[in-house]
Design a protein around this motif. Sequence first.
Motif, short mmCIF file in Angstrom:
data_model
loop_
_atom_site.label_atom_id
_atom_site.label_comp_id
_atom_site.label_asym_id
_atom_site.label_seq_id
_atom_site.Cartn_x
_atom_site.Cartn_y
_atom_site.Cartn_z
N SER A 134 -3.43 12.07 3.07
CA SER A 134 -3.40 12.19 1.61
C SER A 134 -2.07 12.77 1.13
N LEU A 135 -0.96 12.40 1.72
CA LEU A 135 0.32 12.94 1.32
C LEU A 135 0.69 12.43 -0.08
N PRO A 136 1.08 13.32 -0.98
CA PRO A 136 1.46 12.88 -2.33
C PRO A 136 2.59 11.85 -2.33
N SER A 137 3.51 11.97 -1.37
CA SER A 137 4.65 11.05 -1.32
C SER A 137 4.28 9.67 -0.80
N VAL A 138 3.09 9.53 -0.23
CA VAL A 138 2.67 8.27 0.38
C VAL A 138 1.42 7.72 -0.28
N GLY A 139 0.45 8.60 -0.54
CA GLY A 139 -0.84 8.16 -1.03
C GLY A 139 -1.85 8.12 0.10
N PRO A 140 -3.11 7.85 -0.22
CA PRO A 140 -4.16 7.88 0.80
C PRO A 140 -4.03 6.72 1.79
N VAL A 141 -4.18 7.07 3.07
CA VAL A 141 -4.20 6.06 4.14
C VAL A 141 -5.38 6.38 5.05
#
Length: 377
Positions: free
Chosen positions: A170-177
């Motif tokens: 859930s990294l803000p720079s990437v989004g949920p994976v």
Amino acid sequence: MSRSEYDAVVLGCGVLGLSIAHELKRKGLKVAVVGRELPEDVQSTGFASPWAGANWHSFAVNEAEERRDEFTFREFARLSKELPDLCERRPYFYYWSEEGRWQIPWYKDLVFGYRDLPPSEVPAPFKFGVTYEAYTLNTPLYLQHLASTLRALGVPIIRQRVSSLDEAYSLPSVGPVNLVINATGLGARTLLGVEDPLVHPAKGQTVLVRAPDVKECYGLVDLLSRPGQSSYIIPRPGPDSHVILGGCYLPNDWSTGPNPEVATLILQEAHKLCPRLDGKGGKGTWKDIDIISHNVGLRPVREGGLRCEVEERTTGQSRRDLLPKGGKVGGGRKVAVVHAYGIGPAGYQSSLGVAIEVGGLVDSWMKQGANGARAKL
């Protein structure tokens, strides 16, 4: 939960993480690479990849390791033709004096021109020798090559400290994976949600020198009197005439400063192996070697070898009391992690084979449609 444009996050910017990211991109996944250190941080002791020699000299002890190393060897053949300043085929020479020290390697028929040296070709003070040809890498340039080609393909490489596996989903720079590749090396020992007690460092120390007359790799097979000490010479490809002299292998030593006694022994023993290092045609001494830098790296070793497997998990269930805020986002999600850490001293010579293996694990997991993943491969 908002939808992410990415399929997976690769944790770790060492040679394994970058090689795996290339393989996943080749398979059509949208990936992001995240690490505390970036490939350009070639002076950092926070990861081992910039400090390696590196030459292809297999330590494989089982079929899986042999398969990874053989695949990488064959890929290095292609790389040496395309980018000779990064990868170069060159002669290797190994010498020893104690009979029975050398064991015929499994890769005897893989490398080029393997043969025992007759006594007339073995320099004093040694009694025995073998030679063959294989590859060496310019490791700092190779890392940056992997990184630059990833960026050109649209793969972001993000500097971020991640202290828990759950955060990576859930990294803000990437989004949920739903998929994370754990290529954190030594970090796997303390990464919350992994915390592998089998992971430990093995300190290595080398000396980078300039030696335009030395184009061959050398290695001493005999044991040295200082525990953990060995002697080897690895010329780096490229126009700078850089040569790595090693070395030592000190398990569970976390120190990152060079030991002057180790450095002295490295220089002395290397000069015995190849007197031409002195720049005076072998007529000088080890003190004439042109030193550029003293280097220390911590190899990411794991008891039992590389961990390379898929683990299906649920976020928010491991050490929730210690999770940073980012690790609590999306708790209860069914996700997966492919672990790829603990390669020890074999990172470069196994890297492309490991990447293929990880790609196969990801392929199988996504084809099964596990945990709602898009079965797109």
